[in-house]
Design a protein around this motif. Structure first.
Motif, short mmCIF file in Angstrom:
data_model
loop_
_atom_site.label_atom_id
_atom_site.label_comp_id
_atom_site.label_asym_id
_atom_site.label_seq_id
_atom_site.Cartn_x
_atom_site.Cartn_y
_atom_site.Cartn_z
N THR A 76 -9.37 -7.27 -2.15
CA THR A 76 -7.92 -7.45 -2.19
C THR A 76 -7.27 -6.08 -2.33
O THR A 76 -7.50 -5.37 -3.32
N LEU A 77 -6.46 -5.70 -1.36
CA LEU A 77 -5.75 -4.42 -1.42
C LEU A 77 -4.65 -4.51 -2.45
O LEU A 77 -3.87 -5.46 -2.46
N VAL A 78 -4.58 -3.51 -3.35
CA VAL A 78 -3.54 -3.50 -4.38
C VAL A 78 -2.66 -2.25 -4.33
O VAL A 78 -1.61 -2.21 -4.96
N GLY A 79 -3.08 -1.21 -3.61
CA GLY A 79 -2.28 0.00 -3.53
C GLY A 79 -3.06 1.14 -2.89
O GLY A 79 -4.15 0.93 -2.35
N PHE A 80 -2.49 2.36 -2.98
CA PHE A 80 -3.08 3.54 -2.36
C PHE A 80 -3.17 4.67 -3.38
O PHE A 80 -2.25 4.84 -4.20
N GLY A 118 -5.59 -6.87 4.56
CA GLY A 118 -5.15 -5.97 3.50
C GLY A 118 -3.65 -5.77 3.52
O GLY A 118 -3.00 -5.79 2.48
N LYS A 119 -3.09 -5.58 4.70
CA LYS A 119 -1.64 -5.38 4.82
C LYS A 119 -0.87 -6.58 4.27
O LYS A 119 0.18 -6.42 3.65
N ALA A 120 -1.38 -7.77 4.50
CA ALA A 120 -0.70 -8.97 4.04
C ALA A 120 -0.73 -9.11 2.52
O ALA A 120 0.08 -9.82 1.95
N GLU A 121 -1.65 -8.41 1.87
CA GLU A 121 -1.82 -8.53 0.41
C GLU A 121 -0.89 -7.62 -0.39
O GLU A 121 -0.83 -7.72 -1.61
N VAL A 122 -0.18 -6.73 0.28
CA VAL A 122 0.72 -5.80 -0.42
C VAL A 122 2.14 -5.94 0.15
O VAL A 122 2.60 -5.10 0.91
N PRO A 123 2.85 -6.98 -0.26
CA PRO A 123 4.17 -7.23 0.32
C PRO A 123 5.21 -6.16 -0.03
O PRO A 123 6.23 -6.08 0.65
N LEU A 124 4.97 -5.35 -1.05
CA LEU A 124 5.93 -4.32 -1.42
C LEU A 124 5.70 -2.99 -0.70
O LEU A 124 6.39 -2.02 -0.93
N ILE A 125 4.68 -2.99 0.17
CA ILE A 125 4.41 -1.80 0.97
C ILE A 125 4.74 -2.13 2.42
O ILE A 125 4.29 -3.13 2.97
N ARG A 126 5.55 -1.28 3.00
CA ARG A 126 5.93 -1.45 4.41
C ARG A 126 5.16 -0.44 5.25
O ARG A 126 5.22 0.75 5.00
N PHE A 127 4.42 -0.94 6.21
CA PHE A 127 3.63 -0.09 7.09
C PHE A 127 4.48 0.29 8.30
O PHE A 127 5.02 -0.57 8.97
N VAL A 128 4.60 1.59 8.53
CA VAL A 128 5.41 2.07 9.65
C VAL A 128 4.55 2.91 10.57
O VAL A 128 3.49 3.34 10.22
#
Length: 128
Positions: A76-80, A118-128
């Motif tokens: 589960t992705l939680v951050g970077f 992973g992208k779907a698991e971090v809704p507060l991170i926007r991938f650009v």
């Protein structure tokens, strides 16, 4: 008095993966589980790379590299990882670091790609 010549190496930190400064003032302090990282991939120059996707290990609460195929919590992705962290000489020592949990991330500049799960698991991170 010590007058001998000493050499010290410093790693460079590439934060070009950050899409904006939003979220950089509110990082979380975390502990990395060095034994879960691969030296040649995650810290080839002696530093854990800034921008490594992280997952929280269920047993112990430390953080390791996100891996969708893992079964220890890292799936589960939680951050970077916000900034580079010097890797210890022994993989049983676990350094502290900072984790970005919200903001913009330039996907193409991450040191390690993140899959759709992973992208779907971090809704507060926007991938650009």
């Amino acid at each position: 008095m010590e007058l001998s010549l000493k050499t010290e190496n410093f790693g460079s930190d590439d934060q070009s993966w950050l899409g904006s400064s939003h979220g950089t003032q509110a990082t979380e302090t975390i502990t990395l589980d060095t034994s879960t990282f691969t030296p040649a991939t995650h810290y080839p120059d002696g530093y854990f790379k800034s921008g490594i996707p992280l997952g929280k290990i269920t047993a112990g609460g430390k953080y390791g590299p996100y891996d969708n195929a893992a079964a220890d919590g890292r799936q589960t992705l939680v951050g970077f990882l916000f900034a580079a962290v010097q890797a210890p000489a022994v993989n049983t020592l676990d350094p502290s670091g900072a984790m970005l949990t919200h903001g913009k991330v330039r996907e193409s500049r991450l040191p390690i790609a993140v899959d759709a799960a992973g992208k779907a698991e971090v809704p507060l991170i926007r991938f650009v």
